[in-house]
Design an enzyme around this catalytic site. Structure first.
Site, mmCIF file in Angstrom:
data_model
loop_
_atom_site.group_PDB
_atom_site.id
_atom_site.type_symbol
_atom_site.label_atom_id
_atom_site.label_comp_id
_atom_site.label_asym_id
_atom_site.label_seq_id
_atom_site.Cartn_x
_atom_site.Cartn_y
_atom_site.Cartn_z
ATOM 1 N N CYS A 133 -3.344 -9.123 1.140
ATOM 2 C CA CYS A 133 -2.856 -9.497 1.728
ATOM 3 C C CYS A 133 -1.070 -9.030 1.026
ATOM 4 O O CYS A 133 -1.683 -8.492 -0.267
ATOM 5 C CB CYS A 133 -2.001 -11.625 1.882
ATOM 6 S SG CYS A 133 -2.988 -13.114 2.721
ATOM 7 N N GLU A 174 -24.514 2.847 -4.220
ATOM 8 C CA GLU A 174 -23.017 2.573 -4.151
ATOM 9 C C GLU A 174 -23.344 3.900 -2.546
ATOM 10 O O GLU A 174 -22.125 3.281 -1.871
ATOM 11 C CB GLU A 174 -22.874 3.767 -4.956
ATOM 12 C CG GLU A 174 -21.319 4.480 -4.453
ATOM 13 C CD GLU A 174 -19.996 3.066 -4.480
ATOM 14 O OE1 GLU A 174 -20.420 2.238 -4.729
ATOM 15 O OE2 GLU A 174 -19.437 3.710 -3.399
ATOM 16 N N LYS A 212 -8.303 -4.124 0.756
ATOM 17 C CA LYS A 212 -8.622 -3.108 -0.812
ATOM 18 C C LYS A 212 -8.395 -3.771 -2.194
ATOM 19 O O LYS A 212 -8.829 -3.154 -2.794
ATOM 20 C CB LYS A 212 -7.090 -1.840 -0.577
ATOM 21 C CG LYS A 212 -7.649 -1.394 -1.547
ATOM 22 C CD LYS A 212 -8.974 0.162 -1.499
ATOM 23 C CE LYS A 212 -8.555 0.891 -2.758
ATOM 24 N NZ LYS A 212 -10.007 1.270 -3.061
ATOM 25 N N ASN A 258 1.006 -14.839 -1.092
ATOM 26 C CA ASN A 258 -0.447 -14.799 -1.003
ATOM 27 C C ASN A 258 -1.006 -15.476 -1.958
ATOM 28 O O ASN A 258 -0.656 -15.893 -3.102
ATOM 29 C CB ASN A 258 -0.427 -13.293 -1.960
ATOM 30 C CG ASN A 258 -0.350 -11.659 -1.101
ATOM 31 O OD1 ASN A 258 0.227 -12.315 0.218
ATOM 32 N ND2 ASN A 258 0.530 -10.774 -1.585
ATOM 33 N N GLY A 259 -2.531 -15.477 -1.395
ATOM 34 C CA GLY A 259 -3.250 -16.483 -2.568
ATOM 35 C C GLY A 259 -3.858 -17.959 -2.234
ATOM 36 O O GLY A 259 -4.157 -17.487 -0.385
ATOM 37 N N TRP A 284 -3.817 -11.606 5.276
ATOM 38 C CA TRP A 284 -5.608 -11.389 5.732
ATOM 39 C C TRP A 284 -6.074 -12.541 5.184
ATOM 40 O O TRP A 284 -6.021 -13.283 4.998
ATOM 41 C CB TRP A 284 -6.407 -10.633 4.419
ATOM 42 C CG TRP A 284 -7.819 -10.072 4.693
ATOM 43 C CD1 TRP A 284 -8.203 -9.108 5.078
ATOM 44 C CD2 TRP A 284 -8.631 -10.499 3.717
ATOM 45 N NE1 TRP A 284 -9.536 -9.092 5.362
ATOM 46 C CE2 TRP A 284 -10.372 -10.148 3.782
ATOM 47 C CE3 TRP A 284 -8.468 -11.685 2.635
ATOM 48 C CZ2 TRP A 284 -11.330 -10.597 3.565
ATOM 49 C CZ3 TRP A 284 -10.210 -11.496 2.355
ATOM 50 C CH2 TRP A 284 -11.583 -11.558 2.486
ATOM 51 N N GLU A 286 -20.235 -0.026 4.280
ATOM 52 C CA GLU A 286 -18.467 -0.908 4.547
ATOM 53 C C GLU A 286 -18.137 0.272 5.334
ATOM 54 O O GLU A 286 -16.808 -0.362 6.358
ATOM 55 C CB GLU A 286 -18.096 -1.121 2.954
ATOM 56 C CG GLU A 286 -17.650 0.086 2.398
ATOM 57 C CD GLU A 286 -16.640 -0.321 1.207
ATOM 58 O OE1 GLU A 286 -16.177 -1.248 1.015
ATOM 59 O OE2 GLU A 286 -16.888 0.722 -0.195
ATOM 60 N N HIS A 317 -43.416 -2.254 -3.540
ATOM 61 C CA HIS A 317 -43.285 -3.285 -3.492
ATOM 62 C C HIS A 317 -43.295 -4.070 -1.844
ATOM 63 O O HIS A 317 -42.338 -5.257 -2.187
ATOM 64 C CB HIS A 317 -42.807 -3.593 -4.822
ATOM 65 C CG HIS A 317 -43.817 -2.697 -5.703
ATOM 66 N ND1 HIS A 317 -44.963 -3.737 -6.058
ATOM 67 C CD2 HIS A 317 -43.954 -1.732 -6.612
ATOM 68 C CE1 HIS A 317 -45.051 -2.527 -6.987
ATOM 69 N NE2 HIS A 317 -44.261 -1.923 -7.252
ATOM 70 N N LYS A 331 -21.195 2.591 0.919
ATOM 71 C CA LYS A 331 -20.682 3.521 1.672
ATOM 72 C C LYS A 331 -20.596 3.036 3.131
ATOM 73 O O LYS A 331 -19.533 3.579 3.635
ATOM 74 C CB LYS A 331 -20.325 4.306 1.031
ATOM 75 C CG LYS A 331 -19.996 4.870 -0.482
ATOM 76 C CD LYS A 331 -18.636 5.104 -0.290
ATOM 77 C CE LYS A 331 -17.607 3.338 -0.530
ATOM 78 N NZ LYS A 331 -17.986 2.528 -1.660
ATOM 79 N N ARG A 348 -4.022 -2.373 2.171
ATOM 80 C CA ARG A 348 -4.801 -3.077 1.664
ATOM 81 C C ARG A 348 -5.606 -3.878 2.236
ATOM 82 O O ARG A 348 -6.342 -4.718 2.446
ATOM 83 C CB ARG A 348 -3.795 -4.378 1.284
ATOM 84 C CG ARG A 348 -3.138 -3.499 -0.132
ATOM 85 C CD ARG A 348 -1.364 -4.451 -0.064
ATOM 86 N NE ARG A 348 -2.036 -5.322 -1.008
ATOM 87 C CZ ARG A 348 -1.997 -5.754 -1.913
ATOM 88 N NH1 ARG A 348 -1.952 -4.908 -3.082
ATOM 89 N NH2 ARG A 348 -2.599 -7.070 -2.911
HETATM 90 C C1 AGP Z 1 -15.870 -0.647 -2.573
HETATM 91 O O1 AGP Z 1 -15.800 0.553 -1.969
HETATM 92 C C2 AGP Z 1 -15.388 -1.828 -1.987
HETATM 93 N N1 AGP Z 1 -14.040 -1.647 -1.596
HETATM 94 C C3 AGP Z 1 -15.077 -3.614 -2.880
HETATM 95 O O2 AGP Z 1 -17.081 -2.972 -2.955
HETATM 96 C C4 AGP Z 1 -14.474 -2.777 -4.273
HETATM 97 O O3 AGP Z 1 -15.090 -2.155 -5.346
HETATM 98 C C5 AGP Z 1 -14.526 -4.266 -5.016
HETATM 99 O O4 AGP Z 1 -13.641 -5.321 -4.528
HETATM 100 C C6 AGP Z 1 -13.476 -3.893 -6.314
HETATM 101 O O5 AGP Z 1 -12.856 -3.988 -6.559
HETATM 102 P P1 AGP Z 1 -11.738 -3.242 -7.884
HETATM 103 O O6 AGP Z 1 -12.557 -2.115 -7.990
HETATM 104 O O7 AGP Z 1 -9.991 -2.743 -7.635
HETATM 105 O O8 AGP Z 1 -11.485 -4.648 -8.752
#
Ligand code: AGP
Length: 612
Positions: free
Chosen positions: A2, A485, A607, A102-103, A74, A492, A508, A489, A27
């Protein structure tokens, strides 16, 4: 996560709030709303969907006034719809109170029950609405919103970043922070409040970060901050170093594409001023630990989430190889509750691009509570994690806007390479071997430029991959985290299922998945385990599995085994991850582009995940 933007000054609040919300769009959110004061009246507009839908609603029915608050939500409690969008309102007439939050309020159900028993009628399914009604009850017929908010806060359990307005207090915004970031922007005859400095950067570079348990009252010409126990606070005034231009799109189609192409500069900036050629080592200004203290360290724990966790895993291989120190990599969400056995020779690092990830912040606080020196590797200056750590290393990567992290990963890996070098040269790593790492890092930006120049070849592979339903990513040693990684990518931003695995693990179990419809992406630059990887690729090909291989330029043997060969320059093995990840980033980007996905704001994601 949010986003919150508040404004009180002499300009019309509507355009300022909408512009701020648009700068927070990256975000991730699913609804947006504003509350704007106009003398003794308050207009509230809120819509599910993008900020654009809210803008259209304001176009149809303008909200006049120069003081207001706004929010992008969000969903945590209740689906994404107009009713559950913020602001939430309590009270009636001039005593109406509007709140954005937020929260998560953990005890919202009990509070709601008490309010309903007292005759309050709720309009939404959110936890936030409880706050609005509680403040309206406290405000009553009075006109001190600041005091009313402070009387409500002790009743709330959980986390909040709040902004509150009421027609009873024209021109006034009250904010409060516990566990969810808030920053005050100090302008000329105007003040702003936001959950992220990026929202207010075009207005002012002077900011004051609220700390937990602090409440702020803003008017156009004044502001005051009070701490729940310590009373009136004189805040530190920081300057945000984000130029609004730096977070603009430039001539790229998406922020993610821009940030992938920024990586030569990103690695250069991460290393800037930290390489010591003459000593064959690296140096940091903010570790706040002496060489003697660092030499006493017998174990390193790296704690993070998501992409940062993958970077930490690269760090494990690097620190163990260069410094011969045992390293544990922990998911923050696990570490904070697992009660891991840590002794007084353990050094804990948390890694976070945003510096606001709730699980990583929780892990930091748990480690500090147990008395361990806890350092942070962060991108956002002044973020909560950066401020609460005992010291640390900034990435200097600039704002990362795309939800899918790219340049922050590279900056984290570069910093971890520097850290491994620093720790190694405090121990048994020789000057010669240290200098080789320094020189290899100095060559990475130019090598990255050469990898980026292979984008057309990567697009060809992306066209094949975009038809897949599932993809395997495989790598050995330093490249196992790179494979993880690459898989993250792809899933997501293109929503195609993908899994990262150590190459040797294929036989395995995962090999059972291989068929002509299931491609495998091997990360296999030249190195000590290269020949073993070639035989693993043969196993996949024997089962008609399509193969995409990232390998060292000129590796004809590997190229002959792959349907698509994506070359990277020949570099020292410890800096290969910095190069090998880029074809995987571009692969995911182009698959998502071909599929028409929302690349910078993928569904369901945010984000910065500031809730558990
Ligand atoms: C990765 O592409 C995502 N956006 C997510 O996994 C992100 O890396 C994770 O939420 C950690 O965020 P931060 O590095 O801001 O703590």
């Amino acid at each position: 996560m949010c986003g919150i933007v508040g404004y009180t000054g002499s300009d019309p609040a509507g355009p300022v709030l909408l512009a701020g919300l648009r700068r927070l769009e990256y975000r991730g959110y699913d609804s947006a709303g504003v509350a704007i004061l106009d003398g003794s009246r308050m207009a509230v507009r809120k819509k599910a969907g993008r900020v654009k839908a809210l803008e259209e609603s304001l176009g149809e029915l303008p909200a006049i006034g120069s003081c207001g608050i706004s929010h992008t939500r969000w969903a945590t409690h209740g689906p994404a719809n107009d009713r559950n969008a913020h602001p939430h309102v309590g009270g009636t007439g001039e005593g109406t109170v509007a709140v954005v939050h937020n929260g998560v309020i953990e005890n919202h159900a009990a509070l709601r029950q008490d309010l309903e028993a007292a005759g309050v009628v709720f309009r939404s399914q959110t936890d936030t609405e409880v706050i609005a009604h509680l403040i309206a009850v406290e405000l009553g017929d009075g006109d001190d919103l600041y005091e009313a908010v402070q009387r409500v806060l002790p009743k709330l359990e959980g986390t909040y970043g709040l902004a509150v307005v009421s027609p009873r207090c024209p021109g006034q915004i009250v904010g409060a922070r516990l566990g969810s970031p808030l920053v005050v922007g100090l302008g000329d005859n105007e003040h702003l409040l936001a959950s992220d400095p990026a929202a207010i950067a075009p207005h002012t570079a002077r900011v004051a970060y609220l700390q937990d348990d602090e409440v702020v009252r803003l008017t156009p010409t004044d502001f005051e901050i009070r701490h729940r126990e310590r009373g009136s606070i004189t805040p530190r005034i920081d300057r945000i170093d984000w130029s609004p231009v730096a977070s603009e799109l430039g001539n790229h189609a998406h922020y993610m594409q821009k940030e992938i192409h920024e990586q030569p500069e990103t690695v250069r900036d991460a290393c800037r001023g930290r390489l010591r050629r003459g000593e064959g080592t690296a140096a940091f200004g903010g570790l706040n630990m002496t060489p003697r203290q660092l030499r006493r360290v017998r174990r390193v724990v790296l704690v993070a989430c998501g992409t940062s966790w993958h970077a930490a895993l690269v760090g494990e291989y690097l620190i163990e190889r260069l410094a011969n120190l045992p390293v544990e990599v922990e998911y923050a969400g696990e570490f904070r509750y697992r009660n891991a056995p840590l002794d007084d020779r353990t050094l804990v690092f948390v890694l976070s691009q945003s510096g606001e990830t709730a699980d990583t912040l929780g892990a930091l606080r748990e480690s500090k509570r147990r008395g361990h020196p806890t350092l942070a590797i962060c991108n956002v200056v002044g973020s909560t994690i950066a401020r609460e750590a005992d010291g640390g290393i900034y990435l200097h990567a600039g704002p990362e806007v795309g939800v899918a992290s790219t340049k922050a990963f590279s900056a984290q890996v570069a910093v971890l390479t520097l850290l491994a070098l620093h720790l190694g040269r405090l121990r048994q790593l020789s000057f010669t071997d240290g200098l080789a790492v320094v020189e290899a890092l100095e060559k990475v930006p130019e090598a990255l430029t050469r990898v980026l120049a292979t984008e057309l070849k990567i697009i060809e592979a992306a066209e094949r991959l975009s038809q897949a339903r599932s993809v395997m990513y495989l790598g050995r040693d330093l490249h196992f985290p790179v494979a993880l990684e690459g898989a993250l990518k792809l899933k997501e931003i293109s929503y195609i299922h993908a899994e990262g695995y150590p190459t040797a693990e294929m036989k395995h179990g995962p090999l059972a998945l291989i068929d002509p419809e299931t491609p495998s992406v091997f990360v296999a630059p030249r190195g000590s385990l290269h020949s073993k990887t070639l035989s693993n690729i043969e196993e996949v090909r024997a089962r008609m599995g399509p193969v995409i291989a990232v390998g060292t330029d000129g590796d004809e043997e590997l190229a002959a085994l792959a349907d698509f060969f994506l070359p990277i320059p020949d570099v020292l093995e410890v800096v290969q991850p910095l190069l090998a990840v880029v074809p995987l980033q571009l692969l995911a980007y182009h698959v998502a582009r071909i599929k028409g996905c929302d690349i910078d704001k993928p569904r369901n994601l945010a984000k910065s995940v500031t809730v558990e």
